[in-house]
Design an enzyme around this catalytic site. Structure first.
Site, PDB file in Angstrom:
ATOM      1  N   SER A   1       0.827  -1.217   0.000  1.00  0.00           N
ATOM      2  CA  SER A   1       0.000   0.000   0.000  1.00  0.00           C
ATOM      3  C   SER A   1       0.855   1.258   0.000  1.00  0.00           C
ATOM      4  O   SER A   1       2.028   1.233   0.374  1.00  0.00           O
ATOM      5  CB  SER A   1      -0.891   0.031   1.244  1.00  0.00           C
TER       6      SER A   1
HETATM    7  N1  SAH Z   1       0.423  -5.611   4.467  1.00  0.00           N
HETATM    8  C1  SAH Z   1       0.957  -5.821   3.132  1.00  0.00           C
HETATM    9  C2  SAH Z   1      -0.049  -5.484   2.056  1.00  0.00           C
HETATM   10  C3  SAH Z   1      -0.244  -6.625   1.147  1.00  0.00           C
HETATM   11  S1  SAH Z   1      -1.581  -6.554   0.034  1.00  0.00           S
HETATM   12  C4  SAH Z   1       2.260  -5.075   2.961  1.00  0.00           C
HETATM   13  O1  SAH Z   1       2.637  -4.297   3.829  1.00  0.00           O
HETATM   14  O2  SAH Z   1       2.930  -5.292   1.948  1.00  0.00           O
HETATM   15  C5  SAH Z   1      -2.751  -7.626   0.804  1.00  0.00           C
HETATM   16  C6  SAH Z   1      -2.336  -9.053   0.978  1.00  0.00           C
HETATM   17  O3  SAH Z   1      -3.483  -9.750   1.505  1.00  0.00           O
HETATM   18  C7  SAH Z   1      -1.934  -9.813  -0.276  1.00  0.00           C
HETATM   19  O4  SAH Z   1      -0.643 -10.313  -0.096  1.00  0.00           O
HETATM   20  C8  SAH Z   1      -2.951 -10.951  -0.381  1.00  0.00           C
HETATM   21  O5  SAH Z   1      -2.417 -12.163  -0.862  1.00  0.00           O
HETATM   22  C9  SAH Z   1      -3.400 -11.092   1.070  1.00  0.00           C
HETATM   23  N2  SAH Z   1      -4.684 -11.767   1.263  1.00  0.00           N
HETATM   24  C10 SAH Z   1      -5.808 -11.719   0.510  1.00  0.00           C
HETATM   25  N3  SAH Z   1      -6.767 -12.503   1.023  1.00  0.00           N
HETATM   26  C11 SAH Z   1      -6.249 -13.070   2.158  1.00  0.00           C
HETATM   27  C12 SAH Z   1      -6.740 -13.984   3.141  1.00  0.00           C
HETATM   28  N4  SAH Z   1      -7.971 -14.511   3.072  1.00  0.00           N
HETATM   29  N5  SAH Z   1      -5.920 -14.338   4.153  1.00  0.00           N
HETATM   30  C13 SAH Z   1      -4.663 -13.836   4.256  1.00  0.00           C
HETATM   31  N6  SAH Z   1      -4.143 -12.978   3.349  1.00  0.00           N
HETATM   32  C14 SAH Z   1      -4.913 -12.598   2.321  1.00  0.00           C
END
Ligand code: SAH
Length: 202
Positions: A52
């Site tokens: 993000s």
């Molecule tokens: N906090 C992260 C943002 C990643 S984007 C950072 O700092 O880089 C959101 C993430 O949520 C993605 O990697 C995606 O694979 C994950 N995601 C989506 N659905 C999910 C679920 N049901 N359980 C765990 N992770 C999930």
């Protein structure tokens, strides 16, 4: 960026700015995007996911109001960057759940390179929370869920806070406090996140 946030009075908790200045964001993104590490934009990581934009990350952390002893659950480890910032805000443990195995590995590797030790990344479906370590003082989701999963409410401590983007195409950022077993919800405006998907992926 920090001066901009300060001029807007966007971030109440100074510790978040300190955490932002301490954690090297370039260690959590792909080599081809290193030059953009400190631009206020979301960046692609692997598996079509994104890290993000910094302003969104610090705003969410400000809403989350992490205390020095808060036990935190993050849904969506992605690059591990948000978990790294969380690790500077609490001395307690941070559990970060990621549904895509390759990203769970990517996050672990990045956190290790950045020398961060109080984060445990687990490969699983975060819509179920992570019962093994529950209850949590704070829960933060970094992917957009259509509605708030029951598991998050159940695994949150009484008086605990949940910050999550809720909605499908576009999301409303919600901040919820658990009072007498129920969530009292406040809305903080529209954001856009990658979706929460159910189930694990290899
Ligand atoms: N906090 C992260 C943002 C990643 S984007 C950072 O700092 O880089 C959101 C993430 O949520 C993605 O990697 C995606 O694979 C994950 N995601 C989506 N659905 C999910 C679920 N049901 N359980 C765990 N992770 C999930």
């Amino acid at each position: 960026m920090v001066e901009h946030w300060e001029s807007l009075g966007l971030i109440k908790n100074k510790k978040i700015i300190e955490a932002f200045l301490k954690v090297p964001r370039e260690k959590f993104i792909l080599p081809e995007h290193r030059e953009e590490a400190y631009a206020d934009i979301p960046l692609p990581i692997i598996e079509e996911q994104t890290i993000s934009q910094p302003t969104t990350v610090v705003m969410m952390l400000d809403f989350l109001d992490v205390k020095e002893d808060s036990k935190v659950l993050e849904i969506g480890a992605g690059s591990g960057y948000n978990a790294a910032l969380l690790s500077k805000l609490t001395k307690n443990k941070i559990i970060s759940v990621e549904r895509i195995k390759k990203l769970a590995d990517f996050a672990r590797e990045n956190l290790k390179t950045a020398g961060i030790e109080n984060v445990e990344v687990t490969h699983g479906d975060g819509s179920k929370g992570y019962p093994k370590e529950a209850p949590y003082d704070r829960i933060i989701a970094t992917c957009g869920s259509e509605k708030i999963p029951e598991a998050w409410k159940d695994q949150l401590k009484e008086g605990g806070l949940l910050v999550a983007p809720i909605g499908t195409v576009e999301q409303e950022m919600i901040v919820a406090i658990k009072v007498k077993g129920e969530l009292k919800i406040e809305k903080k405006g529209a954001f856009r996140f990658v979706p929460l998907l159910k189930g694990k992926k290899k």
